[in-house]
Design an enzyme around this catalytic site. Structure first.
Site, short mmCIF file in Angstrom:
data_model
loop_
_atom_site.label_atom_id
_atom_site.label_comp_id
_atom_site.label_asym_id
_atom_site.label_seq_id
_atom_site.Cartn_x
_atom_site.Cartn_y
_atom_site.Cartn_z
N GLN A 143 -5.09 -1.50 9.55
CA GLN A 143 -4.84 -2.80 8.93
C GLN A 143 -5.43 -3.91 9.81
OE1 GLN A 143 -3.62 -3.34 5.87
NE2 GLN A 143 -3.86 -5.54 6.10
N LYS A 188 0.84 -1.21 0.00
CA LYS A 188 0.00 0.00 0.00
C LYS A 188 0.87 1.26 0.00
CE LYS A 188 -3.78 -2.52 2.18
NZ LYS A 188 -4.59 -2.84 3.36
N ASP A 226 -11.40 2.45 3.79
CA ASP A 226 -11.80 1.04 3.68
C ASP A 226 -13.32 0.88 3.53
OD1 ASP A 226 -9.73 -0.92 3.71
OD2 ASP A 226 -9.28 -0.40 5.79
N1 GUN Z 1 -6.81 -6.96 5.87
C1 GUN Z 1 -7.09 -7.73 4.81
N2 GUN Z 1 -7.73 -7.02 3.87
C2 GUN Z 1 -7.87 -5.77 4.36
C3 GUN Z 1 -8.47 -4.58 3.83
O1 GUN Z 1 -9.02 -4.52 2.73
N3 GUN Z 1 -8.40 -3.49 4.67
C4 GUN Z 1 -7.82 -3.53 5.88
N4 GUN Z 1 -7.82 -2.41 6.60
N5 GUN Z 1 -7.27 -4.61 6.39
C5 GUN Z 1 -7.30 -5.73 5.62
#
Ligand code: GUN
Length: 286
Positions: A97, A53, A120
């Site tokens: 996360q 990311k 998200d």
């Molecule tokens: N962990 C696995 N996929 C995601 C996601 O799309 N967003 C977040 N914040 N954590 C994750």
């Protein structure tokens, strides 16, 4: 022979567009978009996702800051971090996360993220907007899947869309988005009985179980569209939730792993981040 749905190529296309948009917006506002990522603990998969990311943000001209905290962080400290990020006008997007350690309640913590910074799409306000059919910020993985289906002009209206997995990250928002596109939706989960009988009815099958190679050729009808959200390693080899070798010959369209859904999740995160930034810059808060 199936058509391979090239998520990587579409993600690169989206990221190039975002980079151009960011350039124009920074010229206009003289402010760089900024994503704050909270990473708790040392989970290698989470660390690797966050690295991906960060790299994508950097390439797109988006500033990213990773706030790394030990697995022992208290709820109070985490809530303080979120309150500070909410109040910080130089931060446009906030990402916590997942998963987070067991002693923390993800629902309680996510609910405190400013809905305008919720890249998200996990806050109750954004979940409600999606459920009500008026999406605002939408979870990145299902959003990427819809973009992929549209790119390949795969019809959704009237199709039986079967989703395996009912997570808040993928399964539930996927159902809401496919429903918005007028699909007929079935969600399967760990308590579903006779799974193959249901999956064999799917025109579009979205598999998000986290169980490597769980779905094989016997689960899929001829001509189905198969979307594999999983990513695991077996003996050092990356694979998805779908047994590609046995499903490929039966399907009309299929996503590879890697190079299918994964890259689109990151592209959609960047898109959501720019959406948050634009909302803030244009002062369109409600
Ligand atoms: N962990 C696995 N996929 C995601 C996601 O799309 N967003 C977040 N914040 N954590 C994750």
């Amino acid at each position: 022979m199936a058509v391979i749905l090239d998520g990587k190529a579409l993600a690169l296309e989206i990221r190039a567009q975002i980079k151009t948009t960011v350039g124009k917006l920074v010229e206009k506002y003289h402010v760089v978009p900024h994503l704050a990522v909270i990473l708790i603990g040392e989970d290698p998969a989470s660390q690797s996702y966050v690295k991906g990311k960060e790299a994508a943000c950097q390439k797109a001209g988006i500033k990213s800051t990773v706030i790394q905290k030990p697995v022992t962080i208290s709820e109070a400290e985490l809530l303080t971090i979120i309150a500070e990020l909410n109040a910080d006008t130089a931060v446009h997007g906030i990402l916590l996360q997942l998963p987070i350690p067991k002693h923390l309640d993800p629902d309680k913590i996510i609910a405190l993220i400013d809905k305008h910074k919720d890249v998200d799409g996990f806050t109750p306000e954004n979940v409600a907007a999606l459920t009500n059919g008026r999406p605002r910020l939408v979870p990145c993985t299902p959003l990427g899947i819809i973009k992929l289906l549209k790119k390949y002009e795969i019809p959704i209206a009237g199709k039986h869309c079967v989703i395996i997995g009912r997570s808040t990250i993928v399964g539930k928002p996927m159902a809401a988005l496919l429903l918005k596109e007028n699909g007929t939706i079935t969600i399967c989960h760990t308590k579903t009985t006779n799974l193959p009988a249901i999956t064999n009815q799917a025109d579009i099958l979205v598999v998000a179980t986290g169980q490597p190679k769980m779905i094989n050729g016997t689960h899929v009808k001829d001509g189905a569209v198969v979307i594999d959200v999983g990513i695991s390693k077996i003996d050092g080899v990356i694979c998805g939730d779908v047994d590609y070798e046995s499903v490929y010959p039966k399907s009309a369209f299929i996503t590879p792993v890697p190079g299918g859904v994964g890259p689109l999740t990151i592209a959609c995160l960047l898109e959501n981040c720019i959406k948050c930034y634009q909302t803030f810059m244009e002062g369109n808060h409600d």
